[in-house]
Structures are given as C-alpha cells and as structure tokens.
Design an enzyme around this catalytic site. Structure first.
Site, mmCIF file in Angstrom:
data_model
loop_
_atom_site.group_PDB
_atom_site.id
_atom_site.type_symbol
_atom_site.label_atom_id
_atom_site.label_comp_id
_atom_site.label_asym_id
_atom_site.label_seq_id
_atom_site.Cartn_x
_atom_site.Cartn_y
_atom_site.Cartn_z
ATOM 1 N N GLY A 69 -0.773 5.111 12.474
ATOM 2 C CA GLY A 69 -1.610 5.153 11.156
ATOM 3 C C GLY A 69 -1.348 3.754 10.300
ATOM 4 N N ILE A 70 -0.830 3.856 8.899
ATOM 5 C CA ILE A 70 -0.793 2.609 8.314
ATOM 6 C C ILE A 70 0.158 1.657 8.847
ATOM 7 C CG2 ILE A 70 0.198 2.078 5.928
ATOM 8 C CD1 ILE A 70 -0.839 4.738 4.950
ATOM 9 N N ASP B 219 15.674 5.622 13.928
ATOM 10 C CA ASP B 219 15.631 6.690 13.094
ATOM 11 C C ASP B 219 15.952 6.179 11.709
ATOM 12 O OD1 ASP B 219 16.139 8.663 11.169
ATOM 13 O OD2 ASP B 219 16.729 10.050 12.780
ATOM 14 N N TYR C 185 7.843 16.099 -1.155
ATOM 15 C CA TYR C 185 7.006 14.861 -0.773
ATOM 16 C C TYR C 185 6.880 14.076 -2.298
ATOM 17 C CZ TYR C 185 3.439 11.830 1.401
ATOM 18 O OH TYR C 185 2.739 10.550 1.723
ATOM 19 N N LYS D 283 8.671 10.433 -2.994
ATOM 20 C CA LYS D 283 7.575 9.221 -3.147
ATOM 21 C C LYS D 283 7.700 8.698 -4.550
ATOM 22 C CE LYS D 283 5.506 8.915 0.841
ATOM 23 N NZ LYS D 283 6.008 7.726 1.799
ATOM 24 N N ILE E 51 -5.417 8.836 3.392
ATOM 25 C CA ILE E 51 -5.734 8.003 4.440
ATOM 26 C C ILE E 51 -6.179 8.501 5.843
ATOM 27 C CG2 ILE E 51 -5.335 5.715 5.463
ATOM 28 C CD1 ILE E 51 -5.550 5.432 2.434
ATOM 29 N N THR F 141 -5.181 9.057 9.044
ATOM 30 C CA THR F 141 -4.131 8.685 9.817
ATOM 31 C C THR F 141 -3.838 9.968 10.482
ATOM 32 O OG1 THR F 141 -2.289 9.063 8.479
ATOM 33 C CG2 THR F 141 -3.082 6.834 8.202
ATOM 34 N N PRO F 142 -2.720 10.000 11.682
ATOM 35 C CA PRO F 142 -2.240 11.226 12.091
ATOM 36 C C PRO F 142 -1.495 12.103 11.455
ATOM 37 C CG PRO F 142 -1.849 9.293 13.692
ATOM 38 C CD PRO F 142 -2.396 8.771 12.357
HETATM 39 N N1 LIG Z 1 -2.045 9.072 5.141
HETATM 40 C C1 LIG Z 1 -2.086 9.246 4.213
HETATM 41 O O1 LIG Z 1 -2.934 9.980 3.452
HETATM 42 C C2 LIG Z 1 -0.900 8.775 3.350
HETATM 43 C C3 LIG Z 1 -1.076 8.764 1.873
HETATM 44 C C4 LIG Z 1 -0.216 8.383 1.196
HETATM 45 C C5 LIG Z 1 1.230 7.794 1.628
HETATM 46 N N2 LIG Z 1 1.310 7.853 2.982
HETATM 47 C C6 LIG Z 1 2.427 7.451 3.382
HETATM 48 O O2 LIG Z 1 2.323 6.290 4.289
HETATM 49 C C7 LIG Z 1 3.138 6.110 5.291
HETATM 50 C C8 LIG Z 1 2.739 6.290 6.712
HETATM 51 O O3 LIG Z 1 2.165 7.313 7.097
HETATM 52 P P1 LIG Z 1 0.800 7.618 7.878
HETATM 53 O O4 LIG Z 1 -0.180 8.170 7.114
HETATM 54 O O5 LIG Z 1 0.452 6.175 8.553
HETATM 55 O O6 LIG Z 1 1.451 8.552 8.928
HETATM 56 P P2 LIG Z 1 1.655 8.475 10.562
HETATM 57 O O7 LIG Z 1 2.136 9.868 10.808
HETATM 58 O O8 LIG Z 1 0.485 7.909 11.317
HETATM 59 O O9 LIG Z 1 2.879 7.563 10.644
HETATM 60 C C9 LIG Z 1 4.400 7.908 10.068
HETATM 61 C C10 LIG Z 1 5.017 7.313 11.400
HETATM 62 O O10 LIG Z 1 6.599 7.349 10.871
HETATM 63 C C11 LIG Z 1 7.309 7.820 12.038
HETATM 64 N N3 LIG Z 1 8.554 8.524 11.717
HETATM 65 C C12 LIG Z 1 8.935 9.752 10.907
HETATM 66 N N4 LIG Z 1 9.973 9.797 11.028
HETATM 67 C C13 LIG Z 1 10.863 8.822 11.210
HETATM 68 C C14 LIG Z 1 12.056 8.434 11.207
HETATM 69 N N5 LIG Z 1 13.131 9.204 10.893
HETATM 70 N N6 LIG Z 1 12.526 7.345 11.715
HETATM 71 C C15 LIG Z 1 11.595 6.494 12.010
HETATM 72 N N7 LIG Z 1 10.229 6.622 12.205
HETATM 73 C C16 LIG Z 1 9.678 7.851 11.694
HETATM 74 C C17 LIG Z 1 6.519 8.754 12.686
HETATM 75 O O11 LIG Z 1 6.862 8.814 14.010
HETATM 76 C C18 LIG Z 1 5.053 8.081 12.595
HETATM 77 O O12 LIG Z 1 4.655 6.840 13.894
HETATM 78 C C19 LIG Z 1 4.286 7.374 5.206
HETATM 79 O O13 LIG Z 1 5.116 6.916 4.440
HETATM 80 C C20 LIG Z 1 3.247 8.384 4.356
HETATM 81 O O14 LIG Z 1 3.962 9.207 3.688
HETATM 82 C C21 LIG Z 1 0.204 8.401 3.896
#
Ligand SMILES: NC(=O)c1ccc[n+]([C@@H]2O[C@H](COP(=O)([O-])OP(=O)(O)OC[C@H]3O[C@@H](n4cnc5c(N)ncnc54)[C@H](O)[C@@H]3O)[C@@H](O)[C@H]2O)c1
Length: 252
Positions: A17-18, A60, A152, A156, A187, A189-190
């Site tokens: 993802g991001i 982790d 959540y 955040k 966004i 993402t997965p």
């Molecule tokens: N996608 C959205 O719409 C969105 C919106 C706002 C904020 N976010 C935030 O953006 C960030 C990235 O999310 P994303 O959308 O790319 O999702 P994602 O699921 O693609 O990526 C998140 C990653 O975090 C890893 N992860 C989870 N728990 C973990 C741990 N204990 N230790 C290490 N790694 C761990 C997962 O394995 C995954 O690879 C997150 O903090 C999410 O809350 C996402």
C-alpha cells in the site's frame, strides 16, 4: 524534487500500500531503504523488484526490542538514519458497543504504540547524526470521527497529537528533527480494496465511497507516497508539527 542519494529511510509497513508506494518513489530518487513488515513474502518480492539499496526486516512495530534491532541494523548496513515513515497499520470495523477491549488494544498497539516507538527510537538515533524527518501516517479518521471505527479513530487521533508533541520536543532541543502527520482519505490499498470487493454490492459500495470524495474517486497510494517522500526530504525543512491532508477534498 532533488535526489535522495545518501539518505537512508526506514519504512514500517513498507511492503504494501502506502508504505510500498513511498518506497518505490524514494528508491527511484536514490534513497537507501530499510523496509519492515510482518509480511515476509511481500518483503522478499519488493526487495527483488527494487534490487540494490533495499533491506527487508521482519518487524512487529508493537515490540520495542525489535525497533532497537531495526535501527541498529539500519546504521550498521547504511551508516546512518535520515528518516522514518511510520506506515504500518491495521483497521477494524465495529461500533463502540461491539468493539472488544482486545480489539481496541490491538488496533491502538499497532497504530498508536507502534508509531510512538518509531518516533522514540528514530529521535534517539537521528539526534546523534545531525537530524532527520519522522512522517507518521494518521488518517482523515484522526481528524474526525466515523461510526463503526472507535478503535481506529482513537489510534489515528493519537498519532496526530503524538506527532505534534514529538515535533515540539525536537524543535526545543534543536535536534533538527522534524515530525509531521499525514491524513489520507480512502486510498486503494490492500486495506481498502478487498473490503469493497467483498461487500454485498461492490459496485454500490465503490460508488458510495467515491462520492464521499469531492474529486469523485478514491486516492492512489503513490499520491500519498509522493507527499511522504517530500516530507522525508530536506526540501520540507520548515515543516514540522503540521498535519498534511490528502483526501481529494473529503474534509474540505
Ligand atoms: N488505505 C487507506 O484508505 C488509508 C487511509 C488512511 C490511513 N491509512 C493508513 O495508512 C497506513 C498504511 O495502510 P495501507 O492502506 O497502505 O494498508 P496496507 O494493509 O497495504 O499496509 C499496511 C501494512 O502494515 C503491516 N502491518 C500490520 N501490522 C503490523 C505490525 N504489527 N508490525 C509491522 N507491520 C505491520 C501490514 O502487514 C501491511 O503490509 C496505515 O497506517 C493505515 O491506517 C490508510
């Protein structure tokens, strides 16, 4: 944007993802990267994709000894640390009535405590080597509440004010370490796309989510990644203690 040659960044959650989108942009500009995550398969894949100057570490973010090892290994491999993107995160949907204490603690452990630990060990390392940048992924749900996401939203919101507190400490100490929060809308993402696909009516769910964003679509990970790379770079030298919203107008 200028090159990031000789800069070294840790990206937690850096294989998806991001985090992965930020990694691809930063790597393209010459940065050394330490990508950390629980997902070892995706870690191996992105190392293979990017090639040189990239290290994956299973990590982790809720475990302090693992943060200490990640920072130590970064310094040993690349010499010094110039920034951390705290992107590891989890989402859960349950109303305040249904959210269990275990779930609340789990989400806050990853999103809030994990980000705190990244900031703490980032500051301890970077204050010794002339400074750097901490970028913490919050959310629009760190700015406003949403039904069904108490854990959540709490996590955040915590990231938002943690970032400001860290920024003020580093400024007062003249560490030359900046700290900012980033607040994405929805966004692709997965974390999000499978939920749309698995909903009862994916087309209706997608249309409803797109409508929430005045630009009429969800965000792309690289659109947040470009912002994160800018905040990690020296070009953002005046920016600290600030919140950067990337939401296609959702909160406007
Ligand atoms: N996608 C959205 O719409 C969105 C919106 C706002 C904020 N976010 C935030 O953006 C960030 C990235 O999310 P994303 O959308 O790319 O999702 P994602 O699921 O693609 O990526 C998140 C990653 O975090 C890893 N992860 C989870 N728990 C973990 C741990 N204990 N230790 C290490 N790694 C761990 C997962 O394995 C995954 O690879 C997150 O903090 C999410 O809350 C996402």
């Amino acid at each position: 944007m200028s090159a990031l040659t000789n800069k070294t960044f840790i990206i937690s959650g850096g294989v998806s993802g991001i985090g992965a989108a930020t990694a691809r942009i930063a790597h393209g500009r010459g940065a050394n990267l330490v990508l950390t995550d629980l997902n070892e398969g995706a870690g191996a894949a992105i190392v293979k994709e990017l090639g040189e100057r990239v290290l994956f570490l299973r990590h982790d973010v809720t475990k302090e000894p693992e943060w200490i090892s990640v920072v130590a290994e970064t310094k040993s491999r690349f010499g010094k640390l110039d920034g951390i993107l705290n992107s590891a995160g989890v989402g859960r949907v349950a109303s305040v009535e249904d959210c269990t204490l275990e779930e609340f603690r789990f989400v806050n452990a990853v999103n809030a405590t994990g980000t705190f630990l990244g900031c703490k060990h980032g500051v301890l390392a970077m204050k010794e080597t002339g400074g750097g940048s901490l970028v913490n992924i919050s959310s629009v749900l760190g700015l406003r509440g949403m039904n069904g996401a108490p854990a959540y939203c709490a996590s955040k919101g915590s990231v938002r004010l943690l970032s400001k507190s860290v920024a003020m400490h580093c400024a007062a100490m003249r560490y030359n370490i900046r700290c900012n929060s980033v607040h994405p809308g929805w966004i692709e993402t997965p974390m999000v796309t499978p939920r749309i696909q698995q909903s009862a009516d994916p087309a209706e769910t997608r249309a409803r989510m797109e409508k929430m964003h005045p630009i009429g679509r969800l965000g792309r990970p690289e659109e947040i990644g470009a912002l994160c790379v800018f905040l990690l770079s020296d070009e953002a030298s005046l920016l600290t203690g600030a919140e950067f919203v990337g939401d296609g107008g959702l909160t406007a």
